[in-house]
Every structure is written in C-alpha cells, then in structure tokens.
Design a protein around this motif. Structure first.
Motif, PDB file in Angstrom:
ATOM      1  N   ALA A 184       0.829  -1.208   0.000  1.00  0.00           N
ATOM      2  CA  ALA A 184       0.000   0.000   0.000  1.00  0.00           C
ATOM      3  C   ALA A 184       0.863   1.258   0.000  1.00  0.00           C
ATOM      4  O   ALA A 184       0.496   2.276  -0.604  1.00  0.00           O
ATOM      5  CB  ALA A 184      -0.929  -0.004   1.211  1.00  0.00           C
ATOM      6  N   HIS A 185       2.022   1.190   0.660  1.00  0.00           N
ATOM      7  CA  HIS A 185       2.893   2.364   0.776  1.00  0.00           C
ATOM      8  C   HIS A 185       3.782   2.548  -0.453  1.00  0.00           C
ATOM      9  O   HIS A 185       3.878   3.657  -1.003  1.00  0.00           O
ATOM     10  CB  HIS A 185       3.766   2.242   2.024  1.00  0.00           C
ATOM     11  N   PHE A 186       4.425   1.471  -0.912  1.00  0.00           N
ATOM     12  CA  PHE A 186       5.395   1.587  -2.012  1.00  0.00           C
ATOM     13  C   PHE A 186       4.803   1.212  -3.371  1.00  0.00           C
ATOM     14  O   PHE A 186       5.440   1.449  -4.397  1.00  0.00           O
ATOM     15  CB  PHE A 186       6.610   0.709  -1.738  1.00  0.00           C
ATOM     16  N   GLY A 187       3.636   0.598  -3.368  1.00  0.00           N
ATOM     17  CA  GLY A 187       2.969   0.282  -4.620  1.00  0.00           C
ATOM     18  C   GLY A 187       3.681  -0.775  -5.441  1.00  0.00           C
ATOM     19  O   GLY A 187       4.125  -1.807  -4.935  1.00  0.00           O
ATOM     20  N   ALA A 188       3.831  -0.496  -6.757  1.00  0.00           N
ATOM     21  CA  ALA A 188       4.370  -1.484  -7.691  1.00  0.00           C
ATOM     22  C   ALA A 188       5.802  -1.869  -7.366  1.00  0.00           C
ATOM     23  O   ALA A 188       6.211  -3.008  -7.648  1.00  0.00           O
ATOM     24  CB  ALA A 188       4.286  -0.938  -9.113  1.00  0.00           C
ATOM     25  N   ASP A 189       6.573  -0.961  -6.761  1.00  0.00           N
ATOM     26  CA  ASP A 189       7.970  -1.281  -6.430  1.00  0.00           C
ATOM     27  C   ASP A 189       8.043  -2.474  -5.484  1.00  0.00           C
ATOM     28  O   ASP A 189       8.833  -3.398  -5.682  1.00  0.00           O
ATOM     29  CB  ASP A 189       8.658  -0.075  -5.787  1.00  0.00           C
ATOM     30  N   TYR A 190       7.203  -2.452  -4.443  1.00  0.00           N
ATOM     31  CA  TYR A 190       7.265  -3.562  -3.488  1.00  0.00           C
ATOM     32  C   TYR A 190       6.584  -4.813  -4.055  1.00  0.00           C
ATOM     33  O   TYR A 190       7.026  -5.934  -3.773  1.00  0.00           O
ATOM     34  CB  TYR A 190       6.638  -3.191  -2.144  1.00  0.00           C
ATOM     35  N   ALA A 191       5.526  -4.628  -4.826  1.00  0.00           N
ATOM     36  CA  ALA A 191       4.868  -5.785  -5.434  1.00  0.00           C
ATOM     37  C   ALA A 191       5.844  -6.538  -6.343  1.00  0.00           C
ATOM     38  O   ALA A 191       5.897  -7.771  -6.339  1.00  0.00           O
ATOM     39  CB  ALA A 191       3.641  -5.336  -6.223  1.00  0.00           C
ATOM     40  N   ASP A 192       6.651  -5.807  -7.105  1.00  0.00           N
ATOM     41  CA  ASP A 192       7.657  -6.434  -7.954  1.00  0.00           C
ATOM     42  C   ASP A 192       8.742  -7.098  -7.102  1.00  0.00           C
ATOM     43  O   ASP A 192       9.199  -8.210  -7.416  1.00  0.00           O
ATOM     44  CB  ASP A 192       8.273  -5.375  -8.872  1.00  0.00           C
ATOM     45  N   TYR A 193       9.146  -6.421  -6.044  1.00  0.00           N
ATOM     46  CA  TYR A 193      10.154  -6.979  -5.136  1.00  0.00           C
ATOM     47  C   TYR A 193       9.661  -8.293  -4.534  1.00  0.00           C
ATOM     48  O   TYR A 193      10.417  -9.272  -4.443  1.00  0.00           O
ATOM     49  CB  TYR A 193      10.426  -5.953  -4.037  1.00  0.00           C
ATOM     50  N   ARG A 194       8.407  -8.341  -4.157  1.00  0.00           N
ATOM     51  CA  ARG A 194       7.852  -9.562  -3.560  1.00  0.00           C
ATOM     52  C   ARG A 194       7.817 -10.704  -4.562  1.00  0.00           C
ATOM     53  O   ARG A 194       7.982 -11.868  -4.196  1.00  0.00           O
ATOM     54  CB  ARG A 194       6.445  -9.286  -3.015  1.00  0.00           C
ATOM     55  N   ARG A 195       7.623 -10.397  -5.825  1.00  0.00           N
ATOM     56  CA  ARG A 195       7.635 -11.453  -6.845  1.00  0.00           C
ATOM     57  C   ARG A 195       9.043 -11.998  -7.074  1.00  0.00           C
ATOM     58  O   ARG A 195       9.222 -13.178  -7.353  1.00  0.00           O
ATOM     59  CB  ARG A 195       7.074 -10.908  -8.166  1.00  0.00           C
ATOM     60  N   ARG A 196      10.048 -11.139  -6.941  1.00  0.00           N
ATOM     61  CA  ARG A 196      11.417 -11.523  -7.288  1.00  0.00           C
ATOM     62  C   ARG A 196      12.205 -12.161  -6.146  1.00  0.00           C
ATOM     63  O   ARG A 196      13.068 -13.012  -6.371  1.00  0.00           O
ATOM     64  CB  ARG A 196      12.193 -10.287  -7.769  1.00  0.00           C
ATOM     65  N   VAL A 197      11.943 -11.748  -4.913  1.00  0.00           N
ATOM     66  CA  VAL A 197      12.779 -12.129  -3.779  1.00  0.00           C
ATOM     67  C   VAL A 197      11.977 -12.980  -2.806  1.00  0.00           C
ATOM     68  O   VAL A 197      10.860 -12.618  -2.432  1.00  0.00           O
ATOM     69  CB  VAL A 197      13.312 -10.855  -3.067  1.00  0.00           C
ATOM     70  N   PRO A 198      12.532 -14.128  -2.384  1.00  0.00           N
ATOM     71  CA  PRO A 198      11.799 -14.993  -1.443  1.00  0.00           C
ATOM     72  C   PRO A 198      11.639 -14.334  -0.078  1.00  0.00           C
ATOM     73  O   PRO A 198      12.374 -13.415   0.284  1.00  0.00           O
ATOM     74  CB  PRO A 198      12.672 -16.249  -1.364  1.00  0.00           C
ATOM     75  N   MET A 199      10.695 -14.837   0.690  1.00  0.00           N
ATOM     76  CA  MET A 199      10.326 -14.210   1.952  1.00  0.00           C
ATOM     77  C   MET A 199      11.385 -14.426   3.036  1.00  0.00           C
ATOM     78  O   MET A 199      11.889 -13.471   3.630  1.00  0.00           O
ATOM     79  CB  MET A 199       8.984 -14.759   2.417  1.00  0.00           C
ATOM     80  N   PHE A 200      11.743 -15.687   3.289  1.00  0.00           N
ATOM     81  CA  PHE A 200      12.656 -15.996   4.380  1.00  0.00           C
ATOM     82  C   PHE A 200      13.879 -16.805   3.953  1.00  0.00           C
ATOM     83  O   PHE A 200      14.966 -16.611   4.486  1.00  0.00           O
ATOM     84  CB  PHE A 200      11.931 -16.767   5.490  1.00  0.00           C
ATOM     85  N   LEU A 201      13.715 -17.733   3.032  1.00  0.00           N
ATOM     86  CA  LEU A 201      14.799 -18.635   2.653  1.00  0.00           C
ATOM     87  C   LEU A 201      15.359 -18.237   1.297  1.00  0.00           C
ATOM     88  O   LEU A 201      14.636 -18.236   0.294  1.00  0.00           O
ATOM     89  CB  LEU A 201      14.297 -20.083   2.607  1.00  0.00           C
ATOM     90  N   PRO A 202      16.643 -17.891   1.221  1.00  0.00           N
ATOM     91  CA  PRO A 202      17.224 -17.484  -0.066  1.00  0.00           C
ATOM     92  C   PRO A 202      17.256 -18.634  -1.051  1.00  0.00           C
ATOM     93  O   PRO A 202      17.376 -19.796  -0.677  1.00  0.00           O
ATOM     94  CB  PRO A 202      18.637 -17.031   0.310  1.00  0.00           C
TER      95      PRO A 202
END
Length: 252
Positions: free
Chosen positions: A220-238
C-alpha cells in the motif's frame, strides 16, 4: 524548548531499547541476569503455558496493532507526530520487560548438546543472531526504525521525509532478514528447555504472521515497487540459484 524535550524523550526511548535488547541476550542465554528464561522455579506446567502464551499474545497485539497505519492515524491525534515512533519503541520495551519479568519456567529438556565443540558452535550462532538484528536494521535505517531520526529532524526544524524503497545487501536475497536474525536469536541454544521452545516457537509463529500483514502495508505504501520486489525475492529462505529474468507477461 518543546523540540528539545521531544529529542530527549526520543533518545531516552532509544537508549531503553538498547538496554532491553542487551538484557534479552542474557535472558535467553541464562547468563548474567537476575531472571532468565530457565532460572525461575518451575510451577504447574498448565499454568505456566497459559501465562506464557498470554504474555506472548500481549506482545504480539502491541507490536502489530500499534504498527498499523490505521492505528497511527488515530494515535497521532494524541501523541505528537515527531515522537510517535519513539512512543511505539517505549511501549514495545515495556511489554518486552513484562514478558521477561513474568515468564514462567518449564523445565523438561528438549535437547541438550553434550559436546563442548557443538555447544561452542551454537553459542557462536547465537551471537551472530544477536548481532544480526541491529546490523540488518542499519542496512535500511536503524535510527528511523527506532524513532531517533524523527526527533533529530524535528530538533533541527527539518521536515520528516519518508525513506525511499531500497534493496540493500541481504534484502536482495530475502525480504525479511531482520526476522531471520530474531529467529536465530530465539532458537540458537545448546540446551533447549520446553519453556524456551515455547518462547521461540510462539514468537517465530508470530513473526511469520506479522510479515504477511506488514507486506500488505508495504504494498500500500510503495505500490508497484514492493509488489515487484515480492515477486522476485523470497520471503525468508534465499534461493540457491538466482532465477533468470522473467519474460513480461501479457496484461491479465
């Protein structure tokens, strides 16, 4: 004068956090503190579990509710904006102190490493976890996270500017390295009692759920930047191997 008092208040809240965080290391390691996670006489297990889970619930509610944007909008009508984050830090310290003070020991041992070499390795991992939490926060903005930047800017009569979205260092590999540091701190012990396991398990579960809620706010705060980041980078385990760049998909 008010600006200076806000600054003193913010620095005091930050100093309290440092003290509580240092005590937490002794609390979890059973070293150098008057009350640790395994030091108190054990009582009835059922009562201990009930009290301990109630303490964790209080901790979770305070940390999650006060961090939500909707709560902040109401809260800022009572607490001046420059010290809102410092007040959150103060409240977090208070519930953490209560958690450690009232924690009930549960004696049964889950594991106990006999090898001195293995115990040394685990204590080293514990130290890494303890150092990782402040180190990771420095990658983003440690002083903003704990309210010191806000009161410093206010003291200098400068407007607060929100931090831009960034992916520094560890954040390129996992989205929540700060939570990983906490998890290592909770679990890395050569002698794990049932009470310690309850502490580590309950707070790890809370962090996993909190991360989901936090990410909703970040989108909600960063918009598409964070949505893209979430698609590219795993949550906890690299990932062991970096994914190849995805081919842009057609509009859904």
């Amino acid at each position: 004068m008010r600006r200076f008092l806000y600054f003193v208040y913010g620095v005091a809240c930050y100093a309290l956090f440092l003290g509580v965080y240092a005590y937490l290391a002794g609390f979890l390691s059973n070293v150098g503190v008057p009350k640790s996670i395994d030091s108190a006489p054990a009582g009835p297990i059922g009562l201990a579990v009930l009290v301990n889970l109630s303490l964790v619930t209080l901790f979770a509610v305070q940390h999650s509710v006060m961090a939500r944007p909707a709560f902040k909008r109401v809260w800022r009508r009572v607490v001046p904006t420059p010290i809102e984050r410092s007040t959150y830090v103060l409240a977090s310290c208070v519930v953490t102190i209560l958690l450690m003070w009232q924690w009930r020991t549960i004696d049964p041992v889950v594991w106990d490493l006999a090898s001195p070499a293995l115990r040394a390795v685990v204590w080293t991992v514990f130290a890494v976890g303890w150092l990782a939490v402040p180190a990771v926060s420095l990658l983003i903005n440690h002083f903003d996270l704990f309210g010191a930047r806000q009161v410093w800017l206010h003291l200098k009569r400068q407007d607060y500017t929100p931090l831009p979205f960034r992916e520094p260092s560890l954040y390129k590999h996992v989205r929540h390295p700060l939570y990983l540091g906490w998890a290592v701190l909770f679990w890395a012990t050569p002698t794990m009692t049932a009470g310690h396991a309850l502490f580590a398990g309950a707070l790890t579960a809370y962090m996993a759920l909190a991360a989901l809620v936090e990410e909703r706010d970040l989108i909600a705060h960063f918009g598409a930047d964070y949505a893209d980041y979430r698609r590219r980078v795993p949550m906890f385990l690299p990932r062991l191997r970096r994914r190849s760049p995805a081919v842009p998909a057609a509009a859904e």
